[in-house]
Design a protein around this motif. Structure first.
Motif, PDB file in Angstrom:
ATOM      1  N   ILE A  89       9.326  -4.705   6.706  1.00  0.00           N
ATOM      2  CA  ILE A  89       8.897  -3.928   5.842  1.00  0.00           C
ATOM      3  C   ILE A  89       9.219  -3.463   4.641  1.00  0.00           C
ATOM      4  CG2 ILE A  89       8.335  -1.560   5.789  1.00  0.00           C
ATOM      5  CD1 ILE A  89       8.276  -0.818   8.982  1.00  0.00           C
TER       6      ILE A  89
ATOM      7  N   LEU B 181       9.813   3.899  12.595  1.00  0.00           N
ATOM      8  CA  LEU B 181       7.700   2.765  11.737  1.00  0.00           C
ATOM      9  C   LEU B 181       7.876   1.685  12.271  1.00  0.00           C
ATOM     10  CD1 LEU B 181      10.948   2.371   8.461  1.00  0.00           C
ATOM     11  CD2 LEU B 181       8.902   3.523   8.896  1.00  0.00           C
TER      12      LEU B 181
ATOM     13  N   ARG C  35       0.634  -1.410   0.292  1.00  0.00           N
ATOM     14  CA  ARG C  35      -0.220  -0.160   0.293  1.00  0.00           C
ATOM     15  C   ARG C  35       0.127   1.328  -0.398  1.00  0.00           C
ATOM     16  NH1 ARG C  35      -1.089   0.144   6.645  1.00  0.00           N
ATOM     17  NH2 ARG C  35       0.292   1.933   6.865  1.00  0.00           N
TER      18      ARG C  35
ATOM     19  N   LEU D 126       4.026  -4.479   3.914  1.00  0.00           N
ATOM     20  CA  LEU D 126       4.425  -4.766   4.762  1.00  0.00           C
ATOM     21  C   LEU D 126       4.132  -6.721   4.852  1.00  0.00           C
ATOM     22  CD1 LEU D 126       2.292  -1.852   6.358  1.00  0.00           C
ATOM     23  CD2 LEU D 126       4.744  -1.998   6.452  1.00  0.00           C
TER      24      LEU D 126
ATOM     25  N   GLY E   3      -4.547   1.967  10.328  1.00  0.00           N
ATOM     26  CA  GLY E   3      -3.864   1.683   9.710  1.00  0.00           C
ATOM     27  C   GLY E   3      -2.338   0.677  10.013  1.00  0.00           C
TER      28      GLY E   3
ATOM     29  N   PRO F  77       3.753   9.237   4.897  1.00  0.00           N
ATOM     30  CA  PRO F  77       4.188   9.965   5.862  1.00  0.00           C
ATOM     31  C   PRO F  77       5.854   9.814   4.626  1.00  0.00           C
ATOM     32  CG  PRO F  77       3.286   8.715   7.074  1.00  0.00           C
ATOM     33  CD  PRO F  77       2.346   8.158   6.010  1.00  0.00           C
ATOM     34  N   GLN F  78       5.758   8.572   4.146  1.00  0.00           N
ATOM     35  CA  GLN F  78       7.503   7.812   3.998  1.00  0.00           C
ATOM     36  C   GLN F  78       7.034   7.934   2.129  1.00  0.00           C
ATOM     37  OE1 GLN F  78       9.659   6.071   4.560  1.00  0.00           O
ATOM     38  NE2 GLN F  78       8.714   6.636   7.248  1.00  0.00           N
TER      39      GLN F  78
ATOM     40  N   ARG G 198       1.484   6.717  15.113  1.00  0.00           N
ATOM     41  CA  ARG G 198       1.011   6.664  13.811  1.00  0.00           C
ATOM     42  C   ARG G 198       0.925   8.144  12.969  1.00  0.00           C
ATOM     43  NH1 ARG G 198       1.736   5.096   9.586  1.00  0.00           N
ATOM     44  NH2 ARG G 198      -0.362   4.667   7.394  1.00  0.00           N
TER      45      ARG G 198
ATOM     46  N   GLY H  87       4.260   8.120  12.000  1.00  0.00           N
ATOM     47  CA  GLY H  87       5.013   7.538  11.228  1.00  0.00           C
ATOM     48  C   GLY H  87       4.969   5.941  11.558  1.00  0.00           C
ATOM     49  N   SER H  88       4.707   5.355  12.598  1.00  0.00           N
ATOM     50  CA  SER H  88       4.894   4.445  12.789  1.00  0.00           C
ATOM     51  C   SER H  88       4.547   3.316  11.973  1.00  0.00           C
ATOM     52  CB  SER H  88       4.387   3.786  14.585  1.00  0.00           C
ATOM     53  OG  SER H  88       5.310   4.435  15.202  1.00  0.00           O
ATOM     54  N   LEU H  89       4.629   2.822  11.737  1.00  0.00           N
ATOM     55  CA  LEU H  89       4.111   1.519  10.763  1.00  0.00           C
ATOM     56  C   LEU H  89       3.857  -0.270  11.632  1.00  0.00           C
ATOM     57  CD1 LEU H  89       5.420   1.799   7.049  1.00  0.00           C
ATOM     58  CD2 LEU H  89       3.331   1.580   7.322  1.00  0.00           C
TER      59      LEU H  89
ATOM     60  N   GLU I 260       1.993   4.479   0.885  1.00  0.00           N
ATOM     61  CA  GLU I 260       2.768   5.436   3.020  1.00  0.00           C
ATOM     62  C   GLU I 260       2.527   6.597   2.502  1.00  0.00           C
ATOM     63  OE1 GLU I 260       1.588   4.124   5.734  1.00  0.00           O
ATOM     64  OE2 GLU I 260       2.892   4.840   6.773  1.00  0.00           O
TER      65      GLU I 260
END
Lengths: 95, 378
Positions: free
Chosen positions: A38, B17, A22, A33, B91, A26-27, B60, B63-65, A24
């Motif tokens: 990641i 992250l 998907r 994932l 998410g 912020p990146q 989140r 920017g944590s994933l 992302e």
């Protein structure tokens, strides 16, 4: 390692169901994932994954990419990346 | 829990992250290598459901994933399903790290419905007797049954084996068990010696010969099983001559929140007593991550001393582990003594040769509340 044949343009590939692919925000990148991992994809990799998983065949996905980016002869480049993605277990061949 | 070998070499653009939430320090098991603090019993004021939800939202936004629910035993929190649902809606890719105790079909289905993505189940032995000896409770049959239920409910699963001299000789049997259970991943996590594992280090550290045999078995299995089973192998860092790239660097991509809301750059960091770690009850997570003195103390390279400062590999391993430097040399800013360039490397060598020449076996100090006692089985 199990003997695995190379991917062909007529193969149908799908995302490994244990992977989530998907965008992302912020990146500013697409990410994969999966359990404990990641992967941040560059634009080319993301475009190939997006076009080819879910397409009726790799060849169809490649044609779609050619139209979208107005580029010809993408076949070898697309297959090369998909081989890597396949070896890493991100995608699988639909039987 | 993120480890070397999990594809961690990653530029997070300064974002945390990986967010790990330790929901509780409580656990029915008594594993003598537990990563929780030895004085875990002192911390009783766990965050409430609403406080955890606020942490998840703020994480989140930072920017944590990847999100790990762990403990203690996270299944002891009755609000776990509610927290997973909140996290999924935000998410996150949600991981549950559990001993399996407290898991049943009903809760698994509720977790699936809440959006849980993956389960990491720990297993300590391939038979009931040794498993009970190592965790202090008869839970082996339950673990096997729940592993099958996890697979039946369609979760991808990591079988996590904490590796010590007690179970390292069963590497091939663990792989067979993992293949039989149909899990996607098995992770051999050689113990890292902090907190409870440090108390029991002399008893737990395997010999070189044991390690070599185990690594050969992993290699053979990888060739035989290919993609059917992915085997992660967390190397025992004492036996390497360069330190692990611990946490990808302090305050780089990893953020842990302890049960009482204390924010840590890794799950062990509160053992560095000289650092005052901030708490989410008193500070915004944004400030904690970007501005707090604790998270900036070993960020980047300016804190480094020699031999790290002039080392060509400092961008690769970030000087290793701050906790290990603190525990072994008394100064967290020193080079990780695992590094062959460290003036303290002889301390690590002494531990390795201690494992080779060890004669008499002492009882393990099992994880229990109160003062640590040598009450464990031989």
């Amino acid at each position: 390692m199990e003997a695995e044949r190379r991917l062909r343009p007529e193969d149908v590939v799908e995302l490994n169901p244990n992977y989530h692919f998907r965008w992302e925000e912020p990146q500013q990148a697409h990410v994969l994932l999966y359990p404990e991992g990641i992967v941040k994809l560059n634009q080319t990799a993301a475009a190939i994954l997006e076009a080819c998983t879910g397409a009726p065949s790799i060849a169809d996905g490649t044609a779609e990419l050619s139209r979208r980016y107005d580029k010809r002869n993408l076949g070898a480049e697309v297959l090369k990346f998909l081989e890597v993605a396949h070896a890493k277990g991100w995608i699988r061949v639909k039987s | 829990m993120p480890k070397a070998g999990s594809g961690l070499s990653l530029d997070g653009l300064g974002m945390p992250l990986w967010l790990v939430v330790e929901l509780t320090y409580k656990c029915p098991l008594k594993c003598p290598w537990c990563s929780n603090p030895v004085d875990f019993n002192r911390y009783r004021n766990e965050l409430t459901t609403e406080e955890w939800k606020a942490v998840l939202r703020e994480g989140r936004r930072l920017g944590s994933l990847q999100l790990g629910f762990t403990g203690g035993e996270p299944m002891l929190r009755r609000d776990l399903e509610e927290l997973v649902e909140e996290a999924d809606g935000l998410g996150y890719y949600t991981n549950l790290i559990t001993s399996g105790v407290g898991l049943n079909e009903k809760r698994l289905r509720a977790l699936k419905k809440a959006g849980l993505k993956q389960i990491q189940l720990s297993i300590q032995a391939c038979d009931q007797e040794l498993n009970e000896k190592l965790v202090g409770l008869d839970v082996f049959a339950h673990k096997i049954a729940i592993a099958r239920t996890i697979k039946a409910e369609g979760f991808p699963m990591v079988l996590n084996v904490p590796v010590s001299r007690y179970n390292i000789d069963h590497t091939a049997a663990f792989i067979e068990l993992a293949a039989d259970l149909g899990v996607e991943y098995v992770e051999f996590a050689n113990l890292q010696y902090y907190n409870w594992a440090l108390l029991n280090r002399a008893e737990l550290l395997p010999t070189r010969e044991q390690l070599a045999r185990s690594e050969a078995e992993v290699k053979a299995a990888r060739e035989r099983l290919g993609k059917r089973l992915t085997i992660y192998y967390v190397v025992p860092d004492y036996h390497d001559n360069r330190p692990k790239a611990c946490m990808n660097g302090w305050g780089s991509i990893h953020l842990t929140i302890a049960p009482d809301g204390t924010a840590l750059p890794c799950q062990e960091a509160r053992l560095i007593k000289e650092i005052e770690f901030p708490n989410v009850r008193h500070h915004a997570l944004d400030w904690i991550w970007t501005r707090s003195p604790a998270f900036n103390q070993f960020r980047g390279e300016s804190w480094m001393k020699e031999p790290c400062r002039s080392c060509s590999e400092k961008e690769k391993d970030f000087g290793g582990c701050r906790c290990q430097a603190y525990l072994m040399t008394g100064d967290a800013a020193n080079t990780d003594p695992v590094c062959a360039k460290s003036p303290h490397r002889h301390l690590v060598d002494a531990l390795i040769s201690g494992a080779e020449t060890r004669r008499d076996q002492k009882p393990l100090i099992m994880r229990e509340g109160g003062y640590p006692r040598r009450t464990g089985a031989r």
